[in-house]
Design a protein around this motif. Structure first.
Motif, PDB file in Angstrom:
ATOM      1  N   ARG A 262      17.484 -20.006   3.677  1.00  0.00           N
ATOM      2  CA  ARG A 262      17.040 -20.293   2.297  1.00  0.00           C
ATOM      3  C   ARG A 262      17.434 -19.159   1.369  1.00  0.00           C
ATOM      4  NH1 ARG A 262      11.781 -22.351   3.979  1.00  0.00           N
ATOM      5  NH2 ARG A 262      12.035 -24.591   4.341  1.00  0.00           N
ATOM      6  N   PHE A 263      17.259 -17.914   1.869  1.00  0.00           N
ATOM      7  CA  PHE A 263      17.542 -16.750   1.021  1.00  0.00           C
ATOM      8  C   PHE A 263      19.019 -16.725   0.648  1.00  0.00           C
ATOM      9  CE2 PHE A 263      16.318 -12.864  -0.864  1.00  0.00           C
ATOM     10  CZ  PHE A 263      17.289 -11.919  -0.629  1.00  0.00           C
ATOM     11  N   GLU A 264      19.883 -16.939   1.655  1.00  0.00           N
ATOM     12  CA  GLU A 264      21.328 -16.894   1.385  1.00  0.00           C
ATOM     13  C   GLU A 264      21.748 -18.059   0.499  1.00  0.00           C
ATOM     14  OE1 GLU A 264      23.373 -16.609   5.124  1.00  0.00           O
ATOM     15  OE2 GLU A 264      23.151 -14.425   5.165  1.00  0.00           O
ATOM     16  N   GLN A 265      21.095 -19.189   0.683  1.00  0.00           N
ATOM     17  CA  GLN A 265      21.424 -20.354  -0.152  1.00  0.00           C
ATOM     18  C   GLN A 265      21.073 -20.059  -1.616  1.00  0.00           C
ATOM     19  OE1 GLN A 265      18.714 -23.529  -0.130  1.00  0.00           O
ATOM     20  NE2 GLN A 265      20.070 -24.781  -1.359  1.00  0.00           N
TER      21      GLN A 265
ATOM     22  N   PRO B  88      26.171 -14.208   1.693  1.00  0.00           N
ATOM     23  CA  PRO B  88      25.489 -13.744   2.915  1.00  0.00           C
ATOM     24  C   PRO B  88      24.766 -12.427   2.649  1.00  0.00           C
ATOM     25  CG  PRO B  88      27.904 -13.689   3.186  1.00  0.00           C
ATOM     26  CD  PRO B  88      27.637 -14.194   1.809  1.00  0.00           C
ATOM     27  N   VAL B  89      23.604 -12.279   3.278  1.00  0.00           N
ATOM     28  CA  VAL B  89      22.857 -11.006   3.200  1.00  0.00           C
ATOM     29  C   VAL B  89      22.403 -10.681   4.612  1.00  0.00           C
ATOM     30  CG1 VAL B  89      20.828  -9.834   2.283  1.00  0.00           C
ATOM     31  CG2 VAL B  89      22.043 -11.476   0.868  1.00  0.00           C
ATOM     32  N   HIS B  90      22.624  -9.423   5.000  1.00  0.00           N
ATOM     33  CA  HIS B  90      22.275  -9.028   6.371  1.00  0.00           C
ATOM     34  C   HIS B  90      21.330  -7.831   6.293  1.00  0.00           C
ATOM     35  CE1 HIS B  90      22.619  -8.348  10.608  1.00  0.00           C
ATOM     36  NE2 HIS B  90      23.216  -7.170  10.449  1.00  0.00           N
ATOM     37  N   PHE B  91      20.078  -8.021   6.684  1.00  0.00           N
ATOM     38  CA  PHE B  91      19.114  -6.911   6.681  1.00  0.00           C
ATOM     39  C   PHE B  91      19.165  -6.201   8.027  1.00  0.00           C
ATOM     40  CE2 PHE B  91      17.341  -7.652   2.630  1.00  0.00           C
ATOM     41  CZ  PHE B  91      17.219  -9.014   2.440  1.00  0.00           C
ATOM     42  N   VAL B  92      19.113  -4.893   7.980  1.00  0.00           N
ATOM     43  CA  VAL B  92      19.210  -4.105   9.228  1.00  0.00           C
ATOM     44  C   VAL B  92      17.992  -3.222   9.449  1.00  0.00           C
ATOM     45  CG1 VAL B  92      21.735  -4.067   9.204  1.00  0.00           C
ATOM     46  CG2 VAL B  92      20.473  -2.227   8.057  1.00  0.00           C
ATOM     47  N   GLN B  93      17.137  -3.090   8.450  1.00  0.00           N
ATOM     48  CA  GLN B  93      15.984  -2.187   8.598  1.00  0.00           C
ATOM     49  C   GLN B  93      14.798  -2.741   7.838  1.00  0.00           C
ATOM     50  OE1 GLN B  93      16.794   2.080   8.190  1.00  0.00           O
ATOM     51  NE2 GLN B  93      14.829   2.379   7.126  1.00  0.00           N
ATOM     52  N   ASP B  94      13.629  -2.705   8.494  1.00  0.00           N
ATOM     53  CA  ASP B  94      12.362  -3.075   7.848  1.00  0.00           C
ATOM     54  C   ASP B  94      11.554  -1.800   7.633  1.00  0.00           C
ATOM     55  OD1 ASP B  94      11.379  -6.358   9.237  1.00  0.00           O
ATOM     56  OD2 ASP B  94      12.982  -5.728   7.864  1.00  0.00           O
TER      57      ASP B  94
ATOM     58  N   TRP C 215      13.764  -9.173  -4.999  1.00  0.00           N
ATOM     59  CA  TRP C 215      15.065  -8.874  -4.385  1.00  0.00           C
ATOM     60  C   TRP C 215      15.800  -7.944  -5.346  1.00  0.00           C
ATOM     61  CZ3 TRP C 215      18.413  -7.872  -0.918  1.00  0.00           C
ATOM     62  CH2 TRP C 215      19.768  -7.882  -1.192  1.00  0.00           C
ATOM     63  N   ILE C 216      16.051  -6.725  -4.865  1.00  0.00           N
ATOM     64  CA  ILE C 216      16.786  -5.731  -5.651  1.00  0.00           C
ATOM     65  C   ILE C 216      18.104  -5.480  -4.932  1.00  0.00           C
ATOM     66  CG2 ILE C 216      16.796  -3.399  -6.602  1.00  0.00           C
ATOM     67  CD1 ILE C 216      13.747  -3.419  -6.532  1.00  0.00           C
ATOM     68  N   PRO C 217      19.231  -5.926  -5.490  1.00  0.00           N
ATOM     69  CA  PRO C 217      20.511  -5.780  -4.774  1.00  0.00           C
ATOM     70  C   PRO C 217      20.971  -4.327  -4.712  1.00  0.00           C
ATOM     71  CG  PRO C 217      20.867  -6.854  -6.899  1.00  0.00           C
ATOM     72  CD  PRO C 217      19.405  -6.608  -6.774  1.00  0.00           C
ATOM     73  N   GLU C 218      22.010  -4.100  -3.967  1.00  0.00           N
ATOM     74  CA  GLU C 218      22.635  -2.772  -3.890  1.00  0.00           C
ATOM     75  C   GLU C 218      23.065  -2.328  -5.310  1.00  0.00           C
ATOM     76  OE1 GLU C 218      23.456  -5.498  -2.280  1.00  0.00           O
ATOM     77  OE2 GLU C 218      23.441  -5.100  -0.135  1.00  0.00           O
ATOM     78  N   GLY C 219      22.938  -1.032  -5.570  1.00  0.00           N
ATOM     79  CA  GLY C 219      23.370  -0.509  -6.867  1.00  0.00           C
ATOM     80  C   GLY C 219      22.226  -0.164  -7.807  1.00  0.00           C
ATOM     81  N   PHE C 220      20.996  -0.236  -7.282  1.00  0.00           N
ATOM     82  CA  PHE C 220      19.815   0.030  -8.107  1.00  0.00           C
ATOM     83  C   PHE C 220      19.012   1.192  -7.518  1.00  0.00           C
ATOM     84  CE2 PHE C 220      19.362  -3.594 -11.061  1.00  0.00           C
ATOM     85  CZ  PHE C 220      20.406  -4.380 -10.626  1.00  0.00           C
TER      86      PHE C 220
END
Ligand SMILES: Cc1cn([C@H]2C[C@H](O)[C@@H](COP(=O)(O)OP(=O)(O)O[C@H]3O[C@H](C)C(=O)[C@H](O)[C@H]3O)O2)c(=O)[nH]c1=O
Length: 181
Positions: free
Chosen positions: A34-37, A42-48, A111-116
């Protein structure tokens, strides 16, 4: 799941569907498909991460050079004012901030994308922030932007001077900050 772009449109307010019944409630805090849609990529999380803070703590504004992190943020206890600052030099909202209230009650996520740069201020007696990151912590690349930089002029809902780490006290000002291409 309801998605609302904030004043910086790449920053998204996510309101999950909450299913209440006589036992309490259930919600899907993250669904990859749902998130990627919704994101259209595509979004790939690697750390919580989980950070627990007391009232009037302000953490941030942090970002990482070299390994910028996209973050999906939620609060499971308490209430925070969560902020993102656009450091993408090519962005029409470069140097601007956006944000909102995340709480265990409203179940809102950001959701805060890369670059912030990211930071938050704790409004409740304590708060638990849980967030997923799209890259690993990279201390060598960690930078702190001052939370009170007049060039960004974040309207923090402060009741008094916040509790800030020594590292964050030594944060730098925007005009000398690093930019993401
Ligand atoms: C960020 C991080 C920290 N740590 C260790 C390093 C320190 O010994 C301890 C506390 O770190 P720090 O004071 O940097 O934690 P915060 O001030 O909450 O930093 C975070 O605050 C803002 C709001 C963010 O969005 C970032 O995720 C992050 O910069 O945890 C780790 O082991 N892994 C990590 O990913």
């Amino acid at each position: 799941m309801k998605i609302t772009p904030l004043s910086i449109p790449d920053v998204l307010l996510i309101e999950p569907q909450v299913y209440h019944d006589q036992r309490g409630y259930f919600l899907e805090s993250f669904n990859q498909a749902r998130f990627e849609q919704q994101l259209g990529r595509p979004v790939h999380f690697v750390q919580d991460n989980h950070s627990h803070s007391v009232h009037k703590v302000l953490r941030g504004l942090h970002y990482q050079l070299g390994k910028p992190q996209g973050k999906l943020i939620r609060v499971t206890q308490g209430e925070v004012f969560d902020v993102a600052v656009d450091l993408r030099e090519s962005s029409p909202t470069f140097g601007q901030w956006t944000g909102g209230i995340l709480s265990a009650e409203n179940h809102h996520q950001l959701w805060i994308p890369e670059g912030f740069a990211h930071g938050f201020y704790v409004l409740s007696s304590t708060a638990d922030l849980h967030y997923k990151a799209t890259d690993f912590w990279y201390p060598q690349g960690e930078r702190t932007l001052r939370w009170d930089d007049p060039a960004i002029a974040i309207r923090w809902p402060l009741s008094q001077t916040p509790i800030v780490s020594a590292k964050d006290e030594q944060g730098h000002y925007f005009e000398s900050s690093d930019k993401y291409a």
